[in-house]
Every structure is written in C-alpha cells, then in structure tokens.
Design an enzyme around this catalytic site. Structure first.
Site, PDB file in Angstrom:
ATOM      1  N   ASP A   9       6.099  -7.051  -9.092  1.00 37.72           N
ATOM      2  CA  ASP A   9       6.092  -5.987  -8.091  1.00 37.72           C
ATOM      3  C   ASP A   9       6.707  -4.722  -8.696  1.00 37.72           C
ATOM      4  OD1 ASP A   9       5.856  -4.745  -5.689  1.00 37.72           O
ATOM      5  OD2 ASP A   9       7.674  -5.611  -4.837  1.00 37.72           O
ATOM      6  N   GLU A  10       6.419  -3.574  -8.132  1.00 43.80           N
ATOM      7  CA  GLU A  10       7.000  -2.294  -8.586  1.00 43.80           C
ATOM      8  C   GLU A  10       6.825  -2.106 -10.087  1.00 43.80           C
ATOM      9  OE1 GLU A  10       7.900  -0.376  -6.260  1.00 43.80           O
ATOM     10  OE2 GLU A  10       9.117  -1.404  -4.736  1.00 43.80           O
ATOM     11  N   GLN A  36       5.355   6.401  -7.190  1.00 47.87           N
ATOM     12  CA  GLN A  36       6.674   6.023  -6.693  1.00 47.87           C
ATOM     13  C   GLN A  36       7.625   5.610  -7.809  1.00 47.87           C
ATOM     14  OE1 GLN A  36       6.844   3.885  -2.805  1.00 47.87           O
ATOM     15  NE2 GLN A  36       4.643   3.675  -3.099  1.00 47.87           N
ATOM     16  N   LYS A  52       1.474  -3.783   0.043  1.00 47.28           N
ATOM     17  CA  LYS A  52       1.547  -4.492  -1.233  1.00 47.28           C
ATOM     18  C   LYS A  52       2.355  -5.780  -1.115  1.00 47.28           C
ATOM     19  CE  LYS A  52       5.382  -1.830  -2.944  1.00 47.28           C
ATOM     20  NZ  LYS A  52       6.482  -2.761  -3.157  1.00 47.28           N
ATOM     21  N   THR A  53       3.382  -5.752  -0.283  1.00 44.18           N
ATOM     22  CA  THR A  53       4.148  -6.976  -0.067  1.00 44.18           C
ATOM     23  C   THR A  53       3.240  -8.046   0.525  1.00 44.18           C
ATOM     24  OG1 THR A  53       6.010  -5.567   0.446  1.00 44.18           O
ATOM     25  CG2 THR A  53       6.268  -7.894   0.908  1.00 44.18           C
ATOM     26  N   ARG A  92       8.298   7.181   3.663  1.00 43.86           N
ATOM     27  CA  ARG A  92       9.025   6.145   4.402  1.00 43.86           C
ATOM     28  C   ARG A  92       8.792   6.292   5.900  1.00 43.86           C
ATOM     29  NH1 ARG A  92       8.623   2.973   1.154  1.00 43.86           N
ATOM     30  NH2 ARG A  92       7.365   4.598   0.194  1.00 43.86           N
TER      31      ARG A  92
END
Length: 735
Positions: free
Chosen positions: A221-222, A252, A35-36, A606
């Site tokens: 974002d997020e 998340q 996504k980044t 992660r």
DNA sequence: CGGCAATGTGTTTTT
DNA sequence: CACATTGCCG
C-alpha cells in the site's frame, strides 16, 4: 459467513484489480477511490475464491493503524478470525526478519532499536571524536545524510568511497563512528531495519528463495512513499515477475524528505516489466467542487502520471477561503465556523483542522479550549517520547541488553544518585584501562581504585541493576516494570504535589497499564519475560501516536502528514501562506515545492462535504510577528469554486493589518513603526491616524488606497492642506 | 554534585 | 516563544 459479492460491492476497475491473476500490477488509486477496499477484497478474494493459504499472503502498509484497519475489514469479509496473513508496516516486517535471522548480518539476538535521540547522541559523539564542531556540522544534517545513505543501501564503507567534497567526507567519518557504536551496543536504527533486511536477503539467497516461495502474493500500500531500500525489499520478496500488487497515488507522495522516491511508482514498469497498470478514478468521498479544486492544484505538478477523479456526488458547497488578520483571528473564525456547522447534523468528530507544522496547533488549541469545545490533538506530544517514560524504557532496554551504553548513560544518574560527570569519567577510565566494558567493570570489579564517595554511588547503582536483572528472569513483564519504577526510585522522583509532578505520575501509571495491556494481548504465559520484553520494546519503537488515535472525541487537530489516509465530512486546512505551505525550507527545489503542493492536495481531498481554507496576513513565528504572503497554491484554485471571506478586523482595526502590511512587508527608509506605548494605539496606517512629514509638517490620514509600491495615502496637513502622497517616496512617520 | 538562572538559538513533516 | 545548553552558586 458472508458471501463475497464483488459485483455489487465494487466498480469494474476495482474488480479487475481485485481479481488480477498472476504477475505484477500497479493500481494507481486516486484519493478516495477505495484503495483500502481493493486491498482487503483482494486478500479476501485470494483466500476465498482462489483457496490461497492466508499465511502465504503478505500485505505491507504504511502505518500500523492502516494495517489494523485492513485486518479488521478483511476478517469481516471472510467472517473468520484471526487471519494468518502478515499485515503490517515495512519496518515491522523487516524487524521480524532480523529477529529471526539477524545474526547472519551481524546483529545478535536481543538487539535494541535506537530512537532519534539516541541517533543524535551517537552523531554528536562521532563529531567529537573526529574533532568536528557542531556549528559547522549540524548533527541533524549529518544524521539526515546518514539516513539517506542507508535508504540508498550504502553502508559506511561504500558511502566513504563515493563521498566527495568537504562536507560529505566528514559525514563519512562520522558515519563510520556512528555505525561502530551501533554495533558495539548491539543496536540498530530505524533505517538499519530496512537496509539490513535487504542485505540479509541479498547475502542469503537460500533464505530469499524460501521467502519468495512462501510469499505467494505480496501487496504493498502507499507505494508512492516507498524509498529505495523498500523497493529493493519488495523486488527481493516478489521477484521481477512475482505476484505483486502495488497500490498508490503519485499525487499523494509526501515523504520525499524521508527518502521516498516517486520514481518507484512513476517508473514502476521498469522494476517490474510487463506489469499491468490500472487506474482508479472514481471517487467516493468528496464533492465535485472539492475534487475539482484539488485536481486543479495538483495538475500544476510535473512529476505525475496524471489522472482525473470524478464523482457523481454533485457539486456540493463551495470552498470557503478566509483571509485572516493573524493566527488568533484565523483560529477564532475557523472554530466559530465549525461551531455553526455543528448546529447542522454534524458531530465534532466529523471535523478536522489540518496544519503544516505542529507549532500551528497552539493558537487553535487555545481557541478550542476557551470555547470549551471537545478536541483531540494528534501526535504533537508523543507518549513514548516523554522524559519520564524514556527513563523507564532506558532501564528496560539496559536490562535486556547490557551493551546498550546509551541507555546506561541515561539511567546511570537518573534518578540522581551522586554519579556526576567526574565519577563517571573516573570509572570509564578504570574500565578502559582494564580493557572491559563499563558495565563489566561495575559489576565485576571491586571499584577499589575509586574515592569512597564515588564507589558507594556506583555500588548503589550496580546493586539496583543486579536485583532487577534477577527479577527479569521471572515471567511477568508488568511486574518487572513496577519493580523498575519502585526499586530505582523513578516513581518517587515525582512525589511532589505540583501539577507537573502529578502529570508525570499519571504518565508512568499509564505506562504500566500499557505494559499490562500489551502482555495480556500477547499471551503472557507463553513466553519468557526476556522474550516478552523484546517484543514490548519493539512495539514501543514501532507504534506512533496516530496508531492509537480514534475519531472518538471532538474536533481533530493534526498535521497534513498525519491526515493521510483519513477522511472527514468537514476539513479545514489552516495557514495557507508562503513559507508555511509551501514551507520555507522547501522553497528552493522544484521537487520540494511539488511535494508541498501534494501536501495541500492530500489535505483538500480529506474533505467529504465541506472544505475550509484559511490564510493569515500576519503570524507569530518564533515569538515575532511576521507578515505573511498568501500561498501561491491558492491562486491555482479556480475563483468560481471559492467563497472568499475577508477578516473584518482588517477593515477597521489596524492593529491586525499592521503598518508593515500596508508597505508590502517592509517600511520605506526613514520610517519606523511606533511602539504601541508611544502612540496609545497599536501602530498602523489607517484613516484618522496622525502623521509627520519632513517638510509638510503634521497632518491626519484621510484615505489609504493601493498596496505595496502603489500605496497612496491622502493626508490633510495642518499647514499645507490636502495632499496625496505615494508612500514609497514620502517620508511619513506615524505619531 | 545538583539545581537553578541566564543566555542564546533556531523554527517541518515521521515509519 | 520554547527549548537546549551553559555557567554559576549552594
């Protein structure tokens, strides 16, 4: 200048998100799906291919760290620096707005930001003023209620209108008080930053219109972690049909407790009708095993849109689950395992241990230290929250804003200069009877009505501040800080030779370096010291420890929350127990339990190659040993993906398993655990232990089978011979 | 007024 | 167990 080669750098889904045209789009980007990459490429693409002015792009991230990473990567892509695009957190964005236009919503220039301690103090004062006892109205709870009201964009008055019930009505009163003091001190709290920014845009439609025109492309974002105020801010800035790209993953979302509302992402199309929704499901991070296990866990949640991640990375290693005896055993196995892994090509910095609570890091840290392994503890002791640092900051805050009476209160007698509660009380009375503020009284009256001793002490304080105020006219921030340290005597406070003193001295020196570094990075010649001081104080309020953390030295130990957005080849999630994960305080509401599940999901995802999980049977909580049950989430991981390792300690060392364990957590009536001194051996039902029975007399344990209610103990009684007893009924006492 | 000791208390996550 | 708060004494 590098070419933007989308075809070879991105997958088809990513490309369509990057090259999305006009109108809102929601990108549901699973963990590790890049996504980044999508955000950075989109910014680069807009600038390069669409000729968009970088200054008209705003990208909002959740942490400063994420923002600086994105900035770096975007600038790399564009081969130019520095980019005029706003890239930062919601709070930073809002603060910028308030610094420019805050007066329109009642905050004067030079306002300061109150931190959590300040907030709690205000709540406590409010409670006192309303005659409410802290016992029945825990300040933290009140503060949480106020915070959540602000996140829902309620001010004190509108909160009071809708507050019903005994508790909430009192909260409303404290809220009113709290907000009054904030205003008096010309201060805002964290939640105000967002709420006031929204209010500003609501009330000043010209400004809102101008902002919308200026911001042609908005990226967030997020998105799953946005709260109501943030959603409204986004709506204001983008407009319903605006060019918004929201990126997020409902699986998340881990900030419900901070007001985050999953509905913002789950019902995105309601806020932004006609939005395009895309999913990124191809994972580039983890092995199939890790993805499947994590996916199974999170699939038990109801509040999700649902997606299934896939990878072509191959199955990879199975996940190892270790049943530990206690937290030392857990730490020792875990870290031993990491040591073994480091013999392969893995570096210490490739590994992370993730925990639910900061308290869990203790045992881990001790073990890491005793083995001499390099490690970094992330975020447990925040630099700017140390007492000695907060003292300097309080001086700086007060110098910038003499209305900041919390800062004043802190520095008045720090270092001790003879201004105790009595003196303070008298001076406050005097100030109040003259109808002026405490500081005005100190600086403009002759203090003649006070006893000589008090007067001298107060005059001493006044002179120090007046002198520092003169210094603060000069341009150098760093110089001001060193003068504060020197003239106030703060530095001399720690001149002793002991370790603690030395540590505090070091911290203060580090603080000075931080100031110097900050001044250098932010062009110290351009702005007056007053302006620089504001910027520095804002900076301090907005950065977290994680922001300065780099995967540089050693094994990382951090909370699951801090781990979001990061990745490591090796990840261990420790403490998978009922009460810890899911946490005790989150056991009641289904929504809270789902969030705990997402927390585990975040932790598991992660991991790139190796995932270790541990669960301890026993753990020290608040100094007492407690028996722990395995986390229910563990049973949601398919057995075939798990390699289970049982602590060897349990098999032959009853010290760890403990007698309580064998009785399923509580001893049957009439039983007690003998103290270690009484037995010579730490208590436990194990083969060979001697026991006493009410009627059968004494004997020795031959066999222990089953667990909990079904626990059966075979005893060879000295008089009655071999008998098999159900521990639930037999009154056995260990001797 | 300031420092220390004893007592009691509560235990999540953080922009 | 660690922290904060309270109470006491110099």
């Amino acid at each position: 200048m590098t070419e933007l080669d989308l075809e070879s750098e991105l997958n088809p889904e990513q490309i369509s998100a990057v090259t999305h045209g006009e109108g809102p789009q929601l990108v549901l980007a699973g963990a590790g799906t890049g996504k980044t990459r999508v955000i950075t490429y989109r910014v680069a693409w807009l600038v390069r291919e669409r000729g968009i002015d970088p200054a008209s792009i705003v990208a909002v991230t959740f942490t400063n760290k994420a923002a600086s990473e994105m900035r770096e990567r975007t600038e790399q892509l564009l081969g130019q620096a520095p980019l005029a695009t706003f890239l930062g957190t919601f709070h930073r964005f809002s603060l910028g707005l308030l610094r420019r236009y805050g007066e329109r919503v009642g905050v004067a220039p030079g306002f300061v930001i109150f931190d959590r301690d300040d907030q709690l103090k205000l709540v406590k004062r409010g409670l006192e003023a309303e005659g409410l006892a802290e016992q029945s109205f825990p300040p933290r709870k009140i503060l949480a209620a106020i915070g959540s009201a602000k996140n829902r964009l309620l001010d004190a008055a509108s909160y009071a209108e809708q507050a019903y019930g005994f508790f909430n009505e009192r909260v409303a009163k404290v809220f009113r008080h709290y907000q009054g003091e904030l205003r008096q001190a010309n201060a805002v709290d964290f939640d105000d930053m967002l709420a006031l920014a929204v209010r500003l845009l609501r009330e000043d439609s010209t400004l809102a219109e101008r902002m919308r025109e200026q911001i042609r492309y908005l990226l967030v974002d997020e998105f799953q972690d946005t709260n109501h105020a943030q959603l409204k801010l986004v709506e204001k800035l983008a407009g319903p049909a605006g060019n918004l790209t929201a990126v997020g993953d409902e699986d998340q979302g881990i900030y419900r407790w901070r007001g985050a509302d999953l509905d913002n992402i789950l019902r995105f199309e309601k806020s932004f009708p006609g939005a395009t929704v895309r999913k990124l499901e191809r994972n580039y991070r983890s092995t199939e095993t890790i993805l499947e296990a994590a996916g199974e866990v999170v699939s038990h949640n109801r509040d999700r849109r649902g997606k299934s991640l896939w990878t072509d990375a191959g199955a990879g290693a199975p996940i190892t689950l270790y049943w530990a005896g206690d937290e030392q055993d857990e730490a020792s196995w875990l870290i031993g395992r990491l040591q073994e892994l480091s013999r392969d090509e893995l570096q210490w910095s490739d590994m992370a241990i993730l925990v639910r609570t900061n308290a869990q890091t203790r045992a881990l840290e001790e073990e890491l230290m005793s083995r001499g392994m390099p490690y970094t503890l992330v975020g447990s002791v925040r630099f700017y929250e140390r007492a000695e640092i907060k003292d300097v900051l309080a001086y700086l805050r007060f110098l910038r804003n003499p209305h900041d009476n919390l800062a004043l209160e802190r520095i008045l007698n720090q270092p001790p200069r003879g201004i105790g509660p009595a003196t303070k009380e008298m001076a406050e009375q005097e100030a109040a009877s003259s109808g002026i503020s405490f500081w005005d009284y100190l600086s403009h009256s002759d203090l003649g009505n006070l006893p000589a001793r008090s007067r001298c002490a107060l005059e001493g304080f006044r002179d120090v501040i007046l002198e520092l105020q003169r210094v603060s006219e000069e341009p150098s921030l760093a110089k001001l800080v060193s003068r504060v340290l020197r003239d106030t005597g703060l530095f001399d406070l720690y001149s002793q030779a002991d370790e603690e003193s030395a540590a505090r001295r070091e911290n203060l020196q580090e603080f000075v370096s931080a100031v110097e570094e900050f001044s250098e990075r932010h062009g110290k010649d351009e702005v007056a010291s007053g302006e620089a001081l504001i910027r520095f104080l804002d900076h301090v309020s907005l950065v977290s420890d994680l922001d300065s953390w780099q995967v540089e030295r050693g094994v990382s130990v951090m909370t699951l929350h801090s781990a979001k957005g990061l990745e490591f080849p090796v990840v261990a999630v420790a403490g998978l127990e009922e009460g810890l994960l899911p946490h005790f305080n989150a056991r009641e509401l289904a929504e809270d339990i789902e969030e705990e599940r997402r927390l585990l999901y975040v932790g598991m995802t992660r991991a790139k190659q190796i995932l270790l999980l541990t669960s301890s049977r026993r753990r020290r909580v608040a100094g007492r040993y407690q028996n722990q049950e395995p986390s229910p989430f563990l049973s949601e991981i398919p057995d075939r993906l798990l390699d289970v390792v049982e602590s060897p300690i349990r098999l032959h060392d009853p010290r760890v398993a403990g007698v309580e364990r064998f009785f399923g957590g509580s001893l049957p009536p009439g039983h007690r655990v003998l103290k270690d001194e009484e037995t010579g051996v730490p208590g436990g039902v194990s083969k060979g232990r001697r026991v006493r029975h009410g009627t059968l007399g004494t004997g020795v344990i031959l066999e222990v089978e089953g667990e909990g209610e079904d626990l059966r103990i075979t005893v060879f009684f000295d008089r009655a011979g071999k008998r098999k007893l159900l521990a639930r009924f037999a009154k056995l006492e260990l001797i």
